[in-house]
Each structure stands twice: as C-alpha cells, then as structure tokens.
Design a protein around this motif. Sequence first.
Motif, PDB file in Angstrom:
ATOM      1  N   GLY A  35       5.738  14.863   2.378  1.00  0.00           N
ATOM      2  CA  GLY A  35       5.979  14.169   3.641  1.00  0.00           C
ATOM      3  C   GLY A  35       5.221  12.869   3.758  1.00  0.00           C
ATOM      4  O   GLY A  35       5.154  12.282   4.847  1.00  0.00           O
ATOM      5  N   ALA A  36       4.648  12.372   2.663  1.00  0.00           N
ATOM      6  CA  ALA A  36       3.960  11.083   2.695  1.00  0.00           C
ATOM      7  C   ALA A  36       4.921   9.980   3.131  1.00  0.00           C
ATOM      8  O   ALA A  36       6.101  10.005   2.790  1.00  0.00           O
ATOM      9  CB  ALA A  36       3.377  10.757   1.325  1.00  0.00           C
ATOM     10  N   HIS A  37       4.393   9.021   3.865  1.00  0.00           N
ATOM     11  CA  HIS A  37       5.223   7.948   4.404  1.00  0.00           C
ATOM     12  C   HIS A  37       5.275   6.728   3.496  1.00  0.00           C
ATOM     13  O   HIS A  37       6.244   5.975   3.524  1.00  0.00           O
ATOM     14  CB  HIS A  37       4.695   7.524   5.781  1.00  0.00           C
ATOM     15  CG  HIS A  37       4.628   8.645   6.754  1.00  0.00           C
ATOM     16  ND1 HIS A  37       3.445   9.267   7.103  1.00  0.00           N
ATOM     17  CD2 HIS A  37       5.607   9.295   7.428  1.00  0.00           C
ATOM     18  CE1 HIS A  37       3.695  10.228   7.976  1.00  0.00           C
ATOM     19  NE2 HIS A  37       4.986  10.269   8.181  1.00  0.00           N
ATOM     20  N   GLN A  38       4.221   6.503   2.733  1.00  0.00           N
ATOM     21  CA  GLN A  38       4.170   5.337   1.859  1.00  0.00           C
ATOM     22  C   GLN A  38       3.678   5.783   0.491  1.00  0.00           C
ATOM     23  O   GLN A  38       2.690   6.518   0.380  1.00  0.00           O
ATOM     24  CB  GLN A  38       3.245   4.257   2.429  1.00  0.00           C
ATOM     25  CG  GLN A  38       3.324   2.938   1.665  1.00  0.00           C
ATOM     26  CD  GLN A  38       2.562   1.817   2.350  1.00  0.00           C
ATOM     27  OE1 GLN A  38       1.589   2.039   3.041  1.00  0.00           O
ATOM     28  NE2 GLN A  38       3.008   0.582   2.156  1.00  0.00           N
ATOM     29  N   VAL A  39       4.377   5.345  -0.546  1.00  0.00           N
ATOM     30  CA  VAL A  39       4.062   5.764  -1.908  1.00  0.00           C
ATOM     31  C   VAL A  39       3.727   4.533  -2.736  1.00  0.00           C
ATOM     32  O   VAL A  39       4.596   3.705  -3.012  1.00  0.00           O
ATOM     33  CB  VAL A  39       5.242   6.532  -2.546  1.00  0.00           C
ATOM     34  CG1 VAL A  39       4.857   7.011  -3.949  1.00  0.00           C
ATOM     35  CG2 VAL A  39       5.658   7.705  -1.661  1.00  0.00           C
ATOM     36  N   TRP A  40       2.457   4.411  -3.107  1.00  0.00           N
ATOM     37  CA  TRP A  40       2.023   3.333  -3.982  1.00  0.00           C
ATOM     38  C   TRP A  40       2.199   3.782  -5.430  1.00  0.00           C
ATOM     39  O   TRP A  40       2.340   4.959  -5.720  1.00  0.00           O
ATOM     40  CB  TRP A  40       0.563   2.974  -3.727  1.00  0.00           C
ATOM     41  CG  TRP A  40       0.287   2.497  -2.337  1.00  0.00           C
ATOM     42  CD1 TRP A  40       1.096   2.617  -1.241  1.00  0.00           C
ATOM     43  CD2 TRP A  40      -0.882   1.812  -1.895  1.00  0.00           C
ATOM     44  NE1 TRP A  40       0.499   2.059  -0.139  1.00  0.00           N
ATOM     45  CE2 TRP A  40      -0.718   1.563  -0.504  1.00  0.00           C
ATOM     46  CE3 TRP A  40      -2.056   1.410  -2.514  1.00  0.00           C
ATOM     47  CZ2 TRP A  40      -1.684   0.909   0.255  1.00  0.00           C
ATOM     48  CZ3 TRP A  40      -3.013   0.759  -1.760  1.00  0.00           C
ATOM     49  CH2 TRP A  40      -2.830   0.506  -0.387  1.00  0.00           C
ATOM     50  N   HIS A  41       2.186   2.842  -6.352  1.00  0.00           N
ATOM     51  CA  HIS A  41       2.298   3.138  -7.790  1.00  0.00           C
ATOM     52  C   HIS A  41       3.585   3.903  -8.098  1.00  0.00           C
ATOM     53  O   HIS A  41       3.610   4.788  -8.950  1.00  0.00           O
ATOM     54  CB  HIS A  41       1.096   3.950  -8.276  1.00  0.00           C
ATOM     55  CG  HIS A  41      -0.234   3.449  -7.812  1.00  0.00           C
ATOM     56  ND1 HIS A  41      -0.631   2.141  -7.984  1.00  0.00           N
ATOM     57  CD2 HIS A  41      -1.255   4.061  -7.147  1.00  0.00           C
ATOM     58  CE1 HIS A  41      -1.842   1.985  -7.472  1.00  0.00           C
ATOM     59  NE2 HIS A  41      -2.239   3.120  -6.952  1.00  0.00           N
TER      60      HIS A  41
END
Length: 516
Positions: A376-382
């Motif tokens: 449910g993370a809203h922002q995914v880096w990498h």
Amino acid sequence: MENLDASTHITKRHNTRRGRLARHNAPFESPIYHRRKIPAYAMLDDAALRRIEDQADWILHNIGIEFHDDQTALDLFAAAGAQVEGTRVRFEPGLVRALCATAPRQFRLHARNPKNTVTLGGDDVVLMPGYGSPFVSDLERGRRYATLEDFHNFVKLTYAAPNLHHSGGTVVEPTDIAVNKRHLDMVLAHLTLSDKPFMGSVTAVERAQDSIEMARLVFGAGFMSRHAVMQANINVNSPLVYDHTMSGALRVYAAANQCVCVSPAIFAGAMGPLSPAAVAAQTLAEAMVGIALTQLVRKGCPVVFGSFHSTMNLRSGALTFGSPEANMTTMAIAQLGRRLGVPVRAGGGQITASNAPDAQAMQDSAGAMWSTLLSGAHQVWHAAGWLEGGLVMSYEKFVLDLDHCGAMLKLLQGFGTEEEAFGRDAYLETGPGQNFLSTAHTLRHYTTANFAPAVPEGGAFETWQENGAKTADHRATALWQKMLADYQQPAMDEAIHSALTAFVAERKASMPDEWY
C-alpha cells in the motif's frame, strides 16, 4: 517573472504541437495507472502495530534523537515541549505523534504539465527512477562514472516512460560537474527536459535554496506558497542522528511549503537491531521526528514518511536486497504510515545487490517490488535502473524494470466481473472443442486484455537462435537507444527558460569549483 500564474504558461506550452508529439512516440504504451483498485495487504494486526509504536515511543523517550549543529531545530523542539540536553532531544510518549498530526493525509504534487500532476496518499501510486548512483553501465560501454550526459539521458528516458510518474532527483551523480555546482544542472534538467514532478537538492542549505528559487521561476512564488511542486529527500543519519545539512535542508523546503520526504536508512545489524520489528520501530521513531520538525517550521507542510532499509549478509557484511526480512519490514512500515496518517514512501523498489542485469537482479527486484506495491505504499523510489546496491544505474535494467512496473501496475487494477467480462456471447458464437481466437468478444478486447511488454520477446528457439540468441538485457539495449533517439523535449516558455539559464550561469559564476 515569479508572479506569473503558473497555470497560464503551463497550459499555453502544452497545447503546442511539439508538446503533443513529445509523448506520442514513447515505445512503452501501457496505460498510466495512478491508482490501486485492490486493497493493501495488512500483514500485522492492531496489537502488533501498537507494540511497534510503543517501541518507537520508548526510543524517543529513553534514548532520543540528536541534532548536530542546528540550534534552530533544537529551539523549535524545546518550545514544543521536548526535553533538550545539548544536541539530544527526548520526547514524552505521544508528543511526536501529536506534532505530526497537522501534516496532510494526502496532497497533490504539481507538475509543469498539469496532466502529469500526481496525488500522494489515498489509493494513488507514484513510481520514480533510481536515485544517487555515482556509476552507470550499459552493454556497449560497460561500467563507468556517470556524467551530465547520463543524467540527461535518464531524465529523458523517465519522461518517455508512462509507467514512471515522477522525474526523480539525483538520478545519477554527474561526476564531471563540480560538487558544489552540479545541483544547478540537475534541477535545470528536471525542469526543462521533462514536465513531470521532480526533486530538488538537499546536499547543502544553499543548494536547497537554489532549488526552490529555480522552481519559483517556473511556477511562480505565489503558486508555490499554496502548492507543492517539488520534493526533498531528507535522509536520517541512522541510528538516531540528524546532521546540520539534512535538518537545515528540511527547514528550507518546509518553510517554502514544499514536500519533505523523511527517510531513515537502517541496515539491520549495523544501523539498528537485526529484527524486522526493531527496524520498523526505529524507522517510525526517526521519521516521526523529522515530520514533526516540518510541522514546527510550517503547519500543514506536505510530507512523506520514507524508509530505506535492507538486511546484511552476516557472514560477509555485504548488503542484501529483496530479502524476505526486508520485504516484511516494508509491509509493516506501510501499515504504520497509514496509522500515522501521512503518505508513505516504500523502503525500496526494484532494488538488488547484483552486479549485472541478470537473474539475481530481477529476482531481488521482483521480490522487493511485489512487497512494496502490495504493502500500500504511495510512492516507490528506485523503481527502475538500480544495480550494485545503488552504486550503478543500468540502462538495460532501466527498461527491463519499466516492463515490470507496467505489469505490477496492471496487477493493482484487479479484474472486472461485469457482464462483458464473462464473454457469454463468445460461448454462443463457438462451441465445445473450438477455439475462441476469432470470436467477437476476443476481437473487441485483444488489444487491451493482456499486459504487453515493450522489451521484445525472443520468439521460438529457432527464431531466437537465428537472431543472435540475444538475452533480454541485449534486447533491452536497442529499446533504450530507440527511446533516446525518439525523445522530443517538452516545450517551455522562452522567457522562463532564459530566466532559468541565467540563474544557473550567475550562480555558477559566483562560486569556485569544488570537487570534494
């Protein structure tokens, strides 16, 4: 210039023919999904989450957080009721969480092109490329130090990729530019070579301020006082330390009402205890203090609860990525962020310790990405390009990762159960023992039914062998080269572009080159 209404020149620019063509030729034609339609996975029950939150309070009350060389931050916390002794700040249980309460649950991150504006929070998902690599690699030129040309290339590739919604920040380190000046070139590239949301510099307080000033030239000071248009990545010096650079940059962005992502970086066994529960609790403690500081600087400042964590090979000391322990921690942190009431940046995206875009790289990345998006993370880096534990951005892995991003975003949509989905007319059109390939239902949906990867398939073994027996990474080479060849820069108002380049030239002329 800074008083111009940003929406006026943004709309004018994007309505040009050049602006339309810039996105038309992208080889990745998957739909741009910004929102999940399946629920986030809840790994822990309420009792377990409360125990983690209690441990975070225990850390903040009994151990505390240190702020080095930032008397302003110490004074703000003291005025808010914290106990300050020298550089150490301790908090009564519940105080830090209460200070975080004014941060918004979700907010919009405005892009130069309004069509690329994203929402952070709720059911929205925002993917962005790798961050911070000093090296790059490709199959033709090998591994080498990154240059400004590479930085420009990855900004262009990200712009051309509909499954990446954010331009990123220090996508790679342009090592051919002096350390004290390269932030100007990087922000200029994000603002001119792309029209997606982006990140500014945080490596010095004055560089953070430069980033804000450059964004104001594009969006206008008035617009930015009311809306977030950029992000800052504030890394905690885990365990339990904010240095003056990070806390100072945090305060610059918060004062300007721009998004602050607070990201503890905990490698289990080195920067914190070994267990996922301990890493989750320490991450929560460190991040809440940074979020609280943003709210003391400016109530309502948009924030993201970030994390970057990994396990270690306890025999060799090497970092590992995509491990089950780290993936479980990712899931727990997403739950903790929802309870805190702020958007969450995942602990990783398609991350790996592999030295090449090989089976290990894709296995590590797939494991990390599954847990990240299901959490449910809203922002995914990498989300694209990462190799060697972040030391390298790989051109080939970048486009391989883009395909996996598209597949995962399709997964988050679930599937429909409306009448059309069952294809009853197809059963009536054909019969037992016959195929459905030519039915009207198949013809209505064959272009959209299945996710179509952009990296070419190898085909039958004989065909693959005749074409040179190229593996997926070699097939990816031709694709990233085509993406760069087809790139068309989004248009920008000439007066704004001139103001940006003049600002960069003036700032560079005012300082000597510093290479370390």
